[in-house]
Design a protein around this motif. Structure first.
Motif, short mmCIF file in Angstrom:
data_model
loop_
_atom_site.label_atom_id
_atom_site.label_comp_id
_atom_site.label_asym_id
_atom_site.label_seq_id
_atom_site.Cartn_x
_atom_site.Cartn_y
_atom_site.Cartn_z
N UNK A 174 101.60 -35.51 -62.60
CA UNK A 174 100.64 -35.92 -63.62
C UNK A 174 99.22 -35.51 -63.22
N UNK A 175 98.89 -35.67 -61.94
CA UNK A 175 97.56 -35.29 -61.48
C UNK A 175 97.34 -33.79 -61.61
N UNK A 176 98.36 -33.01 -61.24
CA UNK A 176 98.25 -31.56 -61.35
C UNK A 176 98.12 -31.13 -62.81
N UNK A 177 98.85 -31.81 -63.71
CA UNK A 177 98.75 -31.49 -65.14
C UNK A 177 97.35 -31.74 -65.66
N UNK A 178 96.66 -32.77 -65.12
CA UNK A 178 95.31 -33.10 -65.57
C UNK A 178 94.25 -32.23 -64.90
N UNK A 179 94.40 -32.06 -63.58
CA UNK A 179 93.31 -31.49 -62.79
C UNK A 179 93.61 -30.10 -62.24
N UNK A 180 94.84 -29.64 -62.36
CA UNK A 180 95.20 -28.37 -61.74
C UNK A 180 95.59 -28.58 -60.28
N UNK A 181 95.82 -27.51 -59.56
CA UNK A 181 96.24 -27.60 -58.17
C UNK A 181 97.70 -27.23 -58.02
N UNK A 182 98.36 -27.83 -57.08
CA UNK A 182 99.75 -27.49 -56.82
C UNK A 182 100.60 -28.75 -56.63
N UNK A 183 101.82 -28.71 -57.12
CA UNK A 183 102.75 -29.81 -56.89
C UNK A 183 103.47 -29.64 -55.55
N UNK A 184 103.32 -28.47 -54.94
CA UNK A 184 104.00 -28.19 -53.67
C UNK A 184 103.16 -28.73 -52.52
N UNK A 185 103.06 -30.06 -52.43
CA UNK A 185 102.29 -30.69 -51.37
C UNK A 185 103.03 -30.58 -50.03
N UNK A 213 100.21 -15.65 -53.23
CA UNK A 213 99.97 -14.86 -52.03
C UNK A 213 99.27 -15.73 -51.00
N UNK A 214 99.52 -15.45 -49.73
CA UNK A 214 98.93 -16.25 -48.67
C UNK A 214 97.42 -16.29 -48.80
N UNK A 215 96.87 -17.48 -48.87
CA UNK A 215 95.44 -17.62 -49.02
C UNK A 215 94.98 -17.46 -50.45
N UNK A 216 95.90 -17.21 -51.38
CA UNK A 216 95.54 -17.01 -52.77
C UNK A 216 95.42 -18.31 -53.52
N UNK A 217 95.15 -18.23 -54.82
CA UNK A 217 94.99 -19.44 -55.60
C UNK A 217 96.31 -20.19 -55.76
N UNK A 218 96.23 -21.53 -55.84
CA UNK A 218 97.43 -22.33 -56.01
C UNK A 218 97.35 -23.16 -57.28
N UNK A 219 96.46 -22.82 -58.20
CA UNK A 219 96.33 -23.57 -59.44
C UNK A 219 97.64 -23.55 -60.21
N UNK A 220 98.13 -24.73 -60.52
CA UNK A 220 99.35 -24.93 -61.29
C UNK A 220 100.58 -24.31 -60.63
N UNK A 221 100.56 -24.17 -59.33
CA UNK A 221 101.72 -23.66 -58.60
C UNK A 221 102.76 -24.75 -58.54
N UNK A 222 103.92 -24.52 -59.18
CA UNK A 222 104.95 -25.55 -59.32
C UNK A 222 106.31 -24.91 -59.08
N UNK A 223 106.69 -24.70 -57.80
CA UNK A 223 107.92 -23.95 -57.50
C UNK A 223 109.21 -24.73 -57.67
N UNK A 224 109.13 -26.06 -57.73
CA UNK A 224 110.34 -26.88 -57.81
C UNK A 224 110.30 -27.71 -59.09
#
Length: 245
Positions: free
Chosen positions: A125-136, A22-33
């Motif tokens: 690899x960074x997202x797998x270790x630290x979390x976040x999103x691959x959708x840069x 959701x807009x402004x929501x968490x993006x931890x491990x968000x991997x849409x592609x």
């Protein structure tokens, strides 16, 4: 009770988000592609780059003055204001510079494809270790540019590409859509630049430098207009996604 709350918070923080947040929501491990798409993009772009490089090398090595002379003579090619001899001389210069532009465009595509795959692997690899999103931001801009290319048969295709980029990226939708439009156009800059140089060099070789400069200016202006139009359409696509999706 405190232990239960801590466990609940931990579980929430480690949930794998697979859909668009959701807009402004968490993006931890968000991997849409999927990662396979990155490899596919790199492979296709690299192959196209190699083909362009081969075509450019072929033009430079195979299209010589004799071939140009034969073509102009047999086909009766006429260029307003130029004799056949002048047309042959101008064409020789033009083809040489155009060939260089095609080669550099192809090499840039190969290097860009390799860089994209490498950067995406590091990001995953960074997202797998630290979390976040691959959708840069830039990855989504590239994905949007690819969508634009895939639907390029549709007028205003950059709107679709910009919308796709904005949908994938959880951030400034208009900015992301604009970037997608720019990325899709900027890849042609080396080719257009050397096309313009070819016009100037060819015209200059037969004493028609002013005419060559005009043609070069028109080519560059067309590229700038295309860049602005695609950026604007991409921004529109991003705006529509932010407004309605």
């Amino acid at each position: 009770m405190l232990a239960f709350q801590l466990m609940t918070m931990t579980n929430v923080d480690t949930v794998q988000e697979t859909g668009r947040p959701a807009s402004g929501g968490p993006t931890d491990s968000y991997d849409p592609v999927p990662a396979v798409i990155d490899w596919l993009v790199g492979l296709v772009t690299g192959v196209i780059g190699l083909v362009l490089t081969a075509v450019g090398v072929g033009l430079y090595t195979q299209v010589d003055q004799a071939m140009i002379t034969e073509t102009v003579t047999e086909e009766g090619v006429e260029v307003n204001g130029l004799t056949q001899s002048e047309a042959i001389t101008a064409a020789g210069q033009f083809v040489d510079w155009l060939s260089i532009g095609v080669v550099l465009t192809g090499l840039a595509s190969v290097v860009g494809a390799a860089a994209f795959v490498i950067v995406r692997r590091r990001t995953r690899r960074r997202v797998a270790r630290e979390g976040g999103t691959t959708a840069t931001f830039w990855a989504c801009a590239v994905y949007g540019a690819i969508v634009t290319a895939l639907v390029s048969f549709i007028p205003g295709s950059a709107v679709v590409g910009g919308g796709a980029a904005a949908y994938l990226h959880d951030g400034d939708s208009v900015r992301t859509g604009t970037a997608a439009g720019v990325v899709g156009t900027i890849l042609t800059v080396p080719l257009v630049a050397f096309l313009a140089i070819g016009f100037v060099a060819g015209a200059g070789a037969v004493g028609e430098l002013a005419g060559g400069a005009v043609l070069a200016a028109l080519v560059i202006a067309a590229e700038l207009v295309a860049l602005l139009v695609n950026a604007g359409f991409g921004a529109l696509g991003g705006f529509l996604v932010a407004r309605f999706v």
